[in-house]
Scaffold this motif. Structure first.
Motif, short mmCIF file in Angstrom:
data_model
loop_
_atom_site.label_atom_id
_atom_site.label_comp_id
_atom_site.label_asym_id
_atom_site.label_seq_id
_atom_site.Cartn_x
_atom_site.Cartn_y
_atom_site.Cartn_z
N ALA A 30 -1.52 75.65 42.25
CA ALA A 30 -1.29 74.21 42.92
C ALA A 30 -0.41 73.28 42.21
O ALA A 30 -0.77 72.82 41.17
N SER A 31 0.83 73.16 42.74
CA SER A 31 1.60 72.52 41.74
C SER A 31 2.99 71.79 42.82
O SER A 31 3.23 72.05 43.83
N GLY A 32 3.39 70.69 42.06
CA GLY A 32 4.44 69.92 42.78
C GLY A 32 5.85 70.53 42.09
O GLY A 32 6.77 69.87 42.36
N GLY A 33 5.68 71.39 41.35
CA GLY A 33 7.02 71.96 40.91
C GLY A 33 7.30 71.63 39.36
O GLY A 33 6.25 71.43 38.67
N ALA A 34 8.16 71.70 38.91
CA ALA A 34 8.58 71.56 37.47
C ALA A 34 8.51 70.11 37.27
O ALA A 34 8.64 69.31 38.21
N ARG A 35 8.28 69.76 36.03
CA ARG A 35 8.01 68.51 35.75
C ARG A 35 9.32 67.88 34.92
O ARG A 35 9.81 68.16 34.09
N MET A 36 9.89 66.79 35.81
CA MET A 36 11.16 66.04 35.70
C MET A 36 11.11 65.49 34.27
O MET A 36 12.22 65.37 33.71
N GLN A 37 10.17 64.97 33.77
CA GLN A 37 10.15 64.27 32.53
C GLN A 37 10.49 65.43 31.45
O GLN A 37 10.78 64.63 30.24
N PHE A 65 11.13 60.60 27.09
CA PHE A 65 11.59 60.35 28.41
C PHE A 65 10.96 59.04 28.97
O PHE A 65 9.82 58.62 28.64
N ARG A 66 11.70 58.28 29.57
CA ARG A 66 10.99 56.80 29.94
C ARG A 66 11.58 56.68 31.48
O ARG A 66 12.81 56.60 31.47
N ASP A 67 11.07 56.37 32.44
CA ASP A 67 11.49 55.82 33.78
C ASP A 67 10.84 54.45 33.93
O ASP A 67 10.88 53.42 33.13
N SER A 68 9.97 54.15 34.93
CA SER A 68 9.34 52.99 35.13
C SER A 68 8.26 52.78 33.99
O SER A 68 7.66 51.69 33.75
N LYS A 69 7.88 53.87 33.26
CA LYS A 69 6.50 53.93 32.21
C LYS A 69 7.15 55.14 31.29
O LYS A 69 7.79 56.15 31.59
N ARG A 70 6.71 54.91 30.14
CA ARG A 70 6.75 56.07 29.04
C ARG A 70 6.22 57.35 29.51
O ARG A 70 4.89 57.36 30.23
#
Length: 292
Positions: A162-169, A86-91
């Protein structure tokens, strides 16, 4: 005048002005009071003025929870680092590397075992400081390892969420950790072992939609955000004003989703009492002082 201006005045200023280190003070996120960092750490990162519970690291929570701060962490299973490339603005690999350097952790879940009020316990702590505590395949494997360790030691499993949820990457691989963690909890149930969840701020997304809401006992820190989708998203969806304190610990306790709310300083004693009530056989197996 030049002598006074050039030499005496700077000398007096240097004597009267002391340099204050930047890391000596901080401000409370809730009441904005200025706090001495060392005093705040002695108070377990709870504001002495308004009682606001600030975020704590995974290592701090382990030290506060176990007797005398003594515990042993376990090595967690290794998983493919970047299964989707996966890559968005960074790898994704670069983001992981930065998180590991910043947090000093390999992943967003730390698993340890030790004594709480003299009784065996396995504790898993989600690290919000690592990638916002998001859930990927490594967290799923770590959670299952914690369940297996609890069964092996015949000890309760306590998790601090303590979590922001699932990791979209990690896409659907991250979402698959939801049923996998539920299977781990079923293993605990079949072994007759307690599973205690301690909600901290924030606990959201796929974590709250899976293993976080399946505890035998639900404990929460004061004013913690506990939700699937955040209040702003819900408000914009239903186009209605939400009740005051919506999705906070106190609101959820009033509506039956949380069993009790505990201040941070009282948590170890509360967990000790819960373990004693839920695992009375531990007391029978523990040698008494007269037997030693």
């Amino acid at each position: 005048m030049s002598w006074l201006t050039d030499h005496v005045r700077p000398k007096l200023r240097s004597l009267l002005q002391r340099e204050v280190p930047d890391n000596l003070w901080t401000n409370c996120e809730s009441c904005s009071q200025m706090l001495l960092i060392k005093e705040l750490e002695r108070n377990k990162k709870v504001c002495p003025h308004c009682g606001h519970h600030m975020r704590a690291t995974a290592k701090e929570r382990l030290a506060w929870t176990f007797d005398e701060g003594q515990y042993t962490t376990i090595d967690l299973p290794k998983v493919p680092v970047d299964p989707l490339h996966f890559r968005d603005s960074k790898r994704y690999t670069d983001r992981l590397k930065a998180s590991r350097t910043k947090a000093g952790l390999d992943e967003s879940l730390v698993v340890a075992h030790g004594k709480i009020s003299g009784r065996d316990a396995v504790v898993a702590v989600m690290a919000f400081e690592f990638f916002a505590g998001t859930m990927g395949s490594a967290l799923g494997e770590a959670f299952l390892a914690a369940c297996r360790l609890a069964v092996l030691q015949k000890a309760p499993l306590i998790i601090f969420t303590a979590s922001g949820g699932a990791r979209m990457q990690e896409g659907v691989i991250s979402l698959m950790q939801m049923p996998r963690t539920v299977i781990g909890i079923q293993v605990l149930r079949e072994a007759g072992l307690p599973y205690i969840v301690v909600f901290t701020n924030p606990t959201t997304g796929g974590v709250s939609a899976s293993f976080a809401m399946l505890g035998d006992i639900h404990v929460a820190e004061p004013n913690a955000l506990i939700a699937f989708a955040g209040p702003r998203v819900i408000r914009d969806t239903v186009r209605e004003e939400l009740p005051e304190g919506f999705q906070r610990s106190e609101y959820l306790k009033d509506h039956g989703m949380i069993d009790t709310i505990s201040a941070r300083k009282d948590l170890p004693a509360l967990l000790g009492r819960l373990i004693a009530m839920l695992t009375p056989q531990q007391q029978d197996d523990t040698p008494s002082k007269t037997d030693a």
